[in-house]
Design a protein around this motif. Sequence first.
Motif, PDB file in Angstrom:
ATOM      1  N   TYR A  88       4.793  -6.069 -19.018  1.00  0.00           N
ATOM      2  CA  TYR A  88       3.590  -6.367 -18.433  1.00  0.00           C
ATOM      3  C   TYR A  88       3.011  -7.735 -18.516  1.00  0.00           C
ATOM      4  O   TYR A  88       3.197  -8.265 -19.568  1.00  0.00           O
ATOM      5  CB  TYR A  88       2.580  -5.279 -18.873  1.00  0.00           C
ATOM      6  CG  TYR A  88       2.737  -3.977 -18.271  1.00  0.00           C
ATOM      7  CD1 TYR A  88       2.924  -3.771 -17.146  1.00  0.00           C
ATOM      8  CD2 TYR A  88       2.590  -3.166 -19.388  1.00  0.00           C
ATOM      9  CE1 TYR A  88       2.956  -2.543 -16.747  1.00  0.00           C
ATOM     10  CE2 TYR A  88       2.760  -1.623 -18.999  1.00  0.00           C
ATOM     11  CZ  TYR A  88       2.969  -1.344 -17.548  1.00  0.00           C
ATOM     12  OH  TYR A  88       2.999   0.068 -17.154  1.00  0.00           O
ATOM     13  N   HIS A 110      -4.684  -0.190 -14.067  1.00  0.00           N
ATOM     14  CA  HIS A 110      -3.664  -0.383 -15.038  1.00  0.00           C
ATOM     15  C   HIS A 110      -2.247  -0.497 -14.524  1.00  0.00           C
ATOM     16  O   HIS A 110      -2.201   0.140 -13.563  1.00  0.00           O
ATOM     17  CB  HIS A 110      -3.860   0.520 -16.063  1.00  0.00           C
ATOM     18  CG  HIS A 110      -2.873   0.088 -17.214  1.00  0.00           C
ATOM     19  ND1 HIS A 110      -3.621  -0.834 -18.210  1.00  0.00           N
ATOM     20  CD2 HIS A 110      -1.873   0.439 -17.861  1.00  0.00           C
ATOM     21  CE1 HIS A 110      -2.877  -1.093 -19.135  1.00  0.00           C
ATOM     22  NE2 HIS A 110      -1.587  -0.276 -19.041  1.00  0.00           N
ATOM     23  N   TYR A 121      -2.633  -1.708 -24.351  1.00  0.00           N
ATOM     24  CA  TYR A 121      -3.342  -2.807 -23.797  1.00  0.00           C
ATOM     25  C   TYR A 121      -4.276  -3.606 -24.674  1.00  0.00           C
ATOM     26  O   TYR A 121      -4.538  -4.762 -24.442  1.00  0.00           O
ATOM     27  CB  TYR A 121      -4.147  -2.308 -22.534  1.00  0.00           C
ATOM     28  CG  TYR A 121      -5.183  -1.582 -22.678  1.00  0.00           C
ATOM     29  CD1 TYR A 121      -6.732  -2.039 -22.872  1.00  0.00           C
ATOM     30  CD2 TYR A 121      -5.320  -0.004 -22.474  1.00  0.00           C
ATOM     31  CE1 TYR A 121      -7.374  -1.068 -23.013  1.00  0.00           C
ATOM     32  CE2 TYR A 121      -6.106   0.697 -22.512  1.00  0.00           C
ATOM     33  CZ  TYR A 121      -7.642   0.273 -22.956  1.00  0.00           C
ATOM     34  OH  TYR A 121      -8.537   0.992 -23.011  1.00  0.00           O
ATOM     35  N   CYS A 127       1.178   3.316 -24.444  1.00  0.00           N
ATOM     36  CA  CYS A 127       0.414   2.579 -23.238  1.00  0.00           C
ATOM     37  C   CYS A 127      -0.409   3.711 -22.589  1.00  0.00           C
ATOM     38  O   CYS A 127      -0.022   4.863 -22.391  1.00  0.00           O
ATOM     39  CB  CYS A 127       1.568   2.109 -22.149  1.00  0.00           C
ATOM     40  SG  CYS A 127       0.755   1.457 -20.725  1.00  0.00           S
ATOM     41  N   VAL A 128      -1.665   3.237 -21.907  1.00  0.00           N
ATOM     42  CA  VAL A 128      -2.378   4.162 -21.589  1.00  0.00           C
ATOM     43  C   VAL A 128      -1.825   4.994 -20.231  1.00  0.00           C
ATOM     44  O   VAL A 128      -2.203   5.784 -19.959  1.00  0.00           O
ATOM     45  CB  VAL A 128      -3.678   3.386 -21.278  1.00  0.00           C
ATOM     46  CG1 VAL A 128      -3.722   2.377 -20.137  1.00  0.00           C
ATOM     47  CG2 VAL A 128      -4.930   4.549 -21.091  1.00  0.00           C
TER      48      VAL A 128
HETATM   49 MO   LIG Z   1      -0.218  -1.037 -20.779  1.00  0.00          MO
END
Ligand SMILES: [Mo]
Length: 251
Positions: free
Chosen positions: A77, A7, A208, A124-125
Amino acid sequence: MDRDTPHPPDQETPEPPAAGSPIGRRVLLGTLGLGALGVVAAPTLQRGLEGFLGSVSGEDPTGLTGLLPNGGGFRYYSVTAGVPHVDQSNYRLSVSGLVDHPGTYTLADLRALPQTRIVHDVQCVTGWRVPKTPFEGVRLSTLLDAAGVHPSAGAVRFTCFDGAYTESLTLDQARRSDVLVALRMQDKPVSHDHGGPVRLYVAPMYFYKSAKWLSGISVTRDVRPGYWEERGYDVDAWVGRSNGRDDAPTS
Ligand SMILES: [Mo]
Ligand SMILES: Nc1nc2c(c(=O)[nH]1)N[C@H]1C(S)=C(S)[C@@H](COP(=O)(O)O)O[C@H]1N2
């Protein structure tokens, strides 16, 4: 530590994703170059990705994470180096696959449908979070109902006009009331950088899942793993309950 982080990395909160993600270091660097470049470093691309990657490898790339101006903490992103600008004159969203009535929506079509506003934390991860962010748009379930989903269908696949990103949800997930085809974010039209004019917003899952620059909704029989999921992230991306985490559920 040779940790694999497919990621886009967020250097302020280097919490690892699930261990054993099937991706190599080289791919990570590619991801870093294309994903974390962000707005600030975009011109560097013109000098060549290779040179750029050479210059950052081994350094702390914190300064390269694109903090969006006035973004309230959002990182920019994109897995592609550039994304065409699309506006209300040429935006189209196609609905296809296992449905009775495939079709195409313009932005005006989407605006004419009932709008739902959700205020929820964005997570976000990689760790960064933007609390209490308003999103507004058409429930995905509204579009699915209008299309008439076949009984054989079990999932929904999303495509994007960046030409690369994909995402998926099971049909049950897609029909949740907190899953939006979002036209507004932070009480403004979704900006280009945030995936405008239309992005997906999957409130209970890691960000995501919220595909930017949404251009296609295709109803499928089975889940087809999306871009990050092919690179090791969970398809069922519940915040706090996936990707190696098991915190208190937040949804
Ligand atoms: Mo992300
Ligand atoms: N098309 C597309 N959608 C995407 C991404 C992407 O690279 N391309 N990145 C995802 C990830 S990992 C995150 S954290 C969010 C970032 O959204 P933002 O740029 O609005 O902060 O978008 C998601 N949707």
